[in-house]
Write an enzyme that holds these catalytic residues in place. Structure first.
Site, PDB file in Angstrom:
ATOM      1  N   SER A  21      32.807  59.783 -29.602  1.00  0.00           N
ATOM      2  CA  SER A  21      31.563  60.538 -29.212  1.00  0.00           C
ATOM      3  C   SER A  21      32.443  61.830 -28.760  1.00  0.00           C
ATOM      4  CB  SER A  21      30.951  59.914 -28.100  1.00  0.00           C
ATOM      5  OG  SER A  21      30.154  60.841 -27.339  1.00  0.00           O
ATOM      6  N   THR A  68      22.698  57.499 -27.396  1.00  0.00           N
ATOM      7  CA  THR A  68      22.911  57.711 -28.941  1.00  0.00           C
ATOM      8  C   THR A  68      22.826  56.288 -29.442  1.00  0.00           C
ATOM      9  OG1 THR A  68      24.465  58.700 -30.499  1.00  0.00           O
ATOM     10  CG2 THR A  68      25.554  57.478 -28.676  1.00  0.00           C
ATOM     11  N   LYS A  72      18.510  54.830 -28.910  1.00  0.00           N
ATOM     12  CA  LYS A  72      17.538  56.037 -28.627  1.00  0.00           C
ATOM     13  C   LYS A  72      15.954  55.619 -28.713  1.00  0.00           C
ATOM     14  CE  LYS A  72      20.088  59.879 -30.617  1.00  0.00           C
ATOM     15  NZ  LYS A  72      20.104  61.155 -31.473  1.00  0.00           N
ATOM     16  N   ASP A 108      17.091  66.712 -29.083  1.00  0.00           N
ATOM     17  CA  ASP A 108      17.674  66.795 -30.395  1.00  0.00           C
ATOM     18  C   ASP A 108      16.799  68.024 -31.215  1.00  0.00           C
ATOM     19  OD1 ASP A 108      19.916  65.353 -30.529  1.00  0.00           O
ATOM     20  OD2 ASP A 108      18.578  63.523 -31.089  1.00  0.00           O
ATOM     21  N   THR A 159      12.029  58.001 -49.816  1.00  0.00           N
ATOM     22  CA  THR A 159      10.917  57.112 -49.701  1.00  0.00           C
ATOM     23  C   THR A 159       9.801  57.619 -49.288  1.00  0.00           C
ATOM     24  OG1 THR A 159      12.366  55.465 -48.752  1.00  0.00           O
ATOM     25  CG2 THR A 159      10.084  54.698 -48.425  1.00  0.00           C
ATOM     26  N   GLU A 161       6.653  57.334 -49.080  1.00  0.00           N
ATOM     27  CA  GLU A 161       5.436  56.840 -47.994  1.00  0.00           C
ATOM     28  C   GLU A 161       5.886  57.348 -46.882  1.00  0.00           C
ATOM     29  OE1 GLU A 161       7.290  54.735 -50.243  1.00  0.00           O
ATOM     30  OE2 GLU A 161       5.674  55.329 -51.690  1.00  0.00           O
ATOM     31  N   TYR A 227      27.415  67.727 -39.326  1.00  0.00           N
ATOM     32  CA  TYR A 227      28.534  68.445 -39.123  1.00  0.00           C
ATOM     33  C   TYR A 227      29.805  67.838 -39.343  1.00  0.00           C
ATOM     34  CZ  TYR A 227      28.665  66.370 -34.359  1.00  0.00           C
ATOM     35  OH  TYR A 227      28.455  65.605 -33.311  1.00  0.00           O
TER      36      TYR A 227
HETATM   37  P1  NAP Z   1      18.150  57.816 -40.412  1.00  0.00           P
HETATM   38  O1  NAP Z   1      16.978  57.671 -39.533  1.00  0.00           O
HETATM   39  O2  NAP Z   1      18.874  56.415 -40.841  1.00  0.00           O
HETATM   40  O3  NAP Z   1      17.630  58.640 -41.722  1.00  0.00           O
HETATM   41  C1  NAP Z   1      18.241  58.749 -42.829  1.00  0.00           C
HETATM   42  C2  NAP Z   1      17.428  59.711 -43.883  1.00  0.00           C
HETATM   43  O4  NAP Z   1      18.221  60.090 -45.126  1.00  0.00           O
HETATM   44  C3  NAP Z   1      16.288  59.220 -44.305  1.00  0.00           C
HETATM   45  O5  NAP Z   1      15.307  59.978 -44.676  1.00  0.00           O
HETATM   46  C4  NAP Z   1      16.719  58.492 -45.652  1.00  0.00           C
HETATM   47  O6  NAP Z   1      15.676  58.352 -46.526  1.00  0.00           O
HETATM   48  C5  NAP Z   1      17.424  59.719 -46.165  1.00  0.00           C
HETATM   49  N1  NAP Z   1      18.653  58.917 -47.070  1.00  0.00           N
HETATM   50  C6  NAP Z   1      19.642  58.114 -46.913  1.00  0.00           C
HETATM   51  N2  NAP Z   1      20.360  57.946 -47.548  1.00  0.00           N
HETATM   52  C7  NAP Z   1      19.842  58.483 -48.804  1.00  0.00           C
HETATM   53  C8  NAP Z   1      20.427  58.550 -50.081  1.00  0.00           C
HETATM   54  N3  NAP Z   1      21.463  58.003 -50.511  1.00  0.00           N
HETATM   55  N4  NAP Z   1      19.297  59.279 -50.918  1.00  0.00           N
HETATM   56  C9  NAP Z   1      18.390  60.007 -50.378  1.00  0.00           C
HETATM   57  N5  NAP Z   1      17.999  60.011 -49.011  1.00  0.00           N
HETATM   58  C10 NAP Z   1      18.701  59.160 -48.339  1.00  0.00           C
HETATM   59  O7  NAP Z   1      19.384  58.945 -39.896  1.00  0.00           O
HETATM   60  P2  NAP Z   1      19.092  60.158 -38.802  1.00  0.00           P
HETATM   61  O8  NAP Z   1      19.384  59.448 -37.526  1.00  0.00           O
HETATM   62  O9  NAP Z   1      17.870  60.940 -39.097  1.00  0.00           O
HETATM   63  O10 NAP Z   1      20.240  60.998 -39.339  1.00  0.00           O
HETATM   64  C11 NAP Z   1      20.355  61.883 -40.533  1.00  0.00           C
HETATM   65  C12 NAP Z   1      21.325  62.882 -40.661  1.00  0.00           C
HETATM   66  O11 NAP Z   1      21.422  63.727 -39.441  1.00  0.00           O
HETATM   67  C13 NAP Z   1      22.904  62.170 -40.281  1.00  0.00           C
HETATM   68  O12 NAP Z   1      23.744  62.745 -41.305  1.00  0.00           O
HETATM   69  C14 NAP Z   1      23.276  62.424 -39.007  1.00  0.00           C
HETATM   70  O13 NAP Z   1      24.798  62.763 -38.837  1.00  0.00           O
HETATM   71  C15 NAP Z   1      22.577  63.871 -38.771  1.00  0.00           C
HETATM   72  N6  NAP Z   1      22.291  64.193 -37.371  1.00  0.00           N
HETATM   73  C16 NAP Z   1      22.932  65.130 -36.771  1.00  0.00           C
HETATM   74  C17 NAP Z   1      22.731  65.559 -35.500  1.00  0.00           C
HETATM   75  C18 NAP Z   1      23.536  66.793 -34.860  1.00  0.00           C
HETATM   76  O14 NAP Z   1      23.843  67.047 -33.566  1.00  0.00           O
HETATM   77  N7  NAP Z   1      23.964  67.604 -35.681  1.00  0.00           N
HETATM   78  C19 NAP Z   1      21.966  64.846 -34.847  1.00  0.00           C
HETATM   79  C20 NAP Z   1      21.455  63.685 -35.435  1.00  0.00           C
HETATM   80  C21 NAP Z   1      21.670  63.286 -36.592  1.00  0.00           C
HETATM   81  P3  NAP Z   1      14.614  56.707 -46.898  1.00  0.00           P
HETATM   82  O15 NAP Z   1      13.408  57.169 -45.676  1.00  0.00           O
HETATM   83  O16 NAP Z   1      14.306  56.881 -48.073  1.00  0.00           O
HETATM   84  O17 NAP Z   1      15.720  55.843 -46.542  1.00  0.00           O
END
Ligand code: NAP
Length: 289
Positions: A21, A68, A72, A108, A159, A161, A227
């Site tokens: 972290s 984290t 969450k 966030d 997805t 839906e 990032y």
């Molecule tokens: P999550 O809840 O697991 O959601 C992942 C998303 O990505 C879903 O919409 C998923 O689609 C899609 N996805 C995953 N693999 C895919 C693929 N191969 N092709 C197409 N779509 C795909 O994850 P999250 O917590 O939202 O995090 C998402 C991203 O945001 C991560 O990269 C994370 O590092 C980043 N993030 C950054 C910050 C920051 O402070 N900058 C904070 C939080 C998160 P489906 O619904 O179809 O599975």
């Protein structure tokens, strides 16, 4: 309330894993820069320890806790109060201890929007925004974007839906529509801002892109929550096509900045926080919030 004159502030982040972290480095820099006495610790908490640990942190007088992966959502049931945004997003990343009452918030989404406005798009009102993804991070940012009165938010997700359910759930907040991914070209054609909230392109899969960059006209602002790396392949290709680009580091910094401000009542030293994270990243490719 400014806590700095009360006693050294106890702050921390809970998660599992937590060793990589960047939050401790960022918040220690903020404490140093503002001259506030305190300490910010990384605390590894497994799911079975969550309830007990939250009770212990309350008992020990922790003023603030970041939350984290994977806590969450589950942490919400351990708290006394949830802010409106945390309740609707369905996730808490920041806990504020007000005299033994634990209040859950989600910084966030507002952190992302503050970063986007400061670094790339001063005005979001009336803009047409395309959001790729409908996961946890998307929920936070769409909720915050909706408050900026965009003309329309179009969701594209693997997805469909999931995107449709989100558009339905929040139709009271903004004009939100969900389109299947095969209609990406149509959505992008009218977009002012395109935001990747999927994990596609994140380390170690740095060669992947969540969208065919050829769809970009060059006039859009393209933003990526990722990032690690600081510039994803999507951002690089967007930049090469003439788009203005915005990476995910600012979101991380500003979600922390809001948390710091809630805990201390003092404006967060954003540039010192960003510099501390960047300096640390130069020595390590592994990044987690
Ligand atoms: P999550 O809840 O697991 O959601 C992942 C998303 O990505 C879903 O919409 C998923 O689609 C899609 N996805 C995953 N693999 C895919 C693929 N191969 N092709 C197409 N779509 C795909 O994850 P999250 O917590 O939202 O995090 C998402 C991203 O945001 C991560 O990269 C994370 O590092 C980043 N993030 C950054 C910050 C920051 O402070 N900058 C904070 C939080 C998160 P489906 O619904 O179809 O599975």
């Amino acid at each position: 309330m400014n806590q700095s004159h009360v006693h050294p502030l106890k702050l921390g982040v809970i998660g599992d894993p937590i060793a990589h972290s960047k939050s401790p480095i960022m918040h220690q820099a903020a404490l140093r820069e503002t001259g506030i006495a305190g300490e910010y610790k990384a605390l590894r908490v497994t799911p079975d320890q969550l309830a007990h640990q939250i009770a212990a942190l309350r008992e020990e007088g922790y003023r603030g806790i970041n939350v984290t992966i994977p806590h969450k959502e589950n942490v919400m049931r351990e708290l006394d109060e949830l802010s409106e945004e945390a309740r609707r997003i369905g996730a808490v990343n920041t806990i504020i201890n007000e005299g033994g009452r634990l209040i859950g918030r989600n910084t966030d989404g507002i952190g992302y929007v503050r970063s986007l406005k400061e670094e790339a798009a001063a005005k979001l009102e009336g803009r047409r925004i395309v959001v790729l993804g409908a996961g946890g991070a998307a929920r936070g940012i769409i909720y915050a974007l909706a408050a900026e009165a965009p003309e329309r938010i179009t969701l594209l997700n693997r997805t469909t839906e999931r995107a449709e359910a989100l558009a339905q759930e929040w139709k009271d907040l903004a004009d939100i529509e969900a389109l299947p991914s095969h209609r990406a070209a149509e959505a992008i054609q009218h977009a002012d801002i395109v935001i990747n909230t999927t994990s596609v392109g994140m380390h170690p899969y740095v060669d992947e892109v969540p969208l065919d960059p050829a769809l970009l006209r060059g006039s859009e602002i393209v933003s990526d929550l990722i990032y690690n790396p600081l510039e994803t392949r999507l951002l690089r290709q967007a930049r090469e096509r003439g788009c203005r680009t915005h990476g995910g580091l600012g979101m991380f910094v500003y979600q922390g900045a809001y948390a710091f401000e809630y805990w201390t009542g003092v404006p967060a030293p954003v540039e010192a926080m960003r510099a501390a994270v960047l300096q640390d990243m130069n020595g390590s490719p592994e990044i987690k919030s």
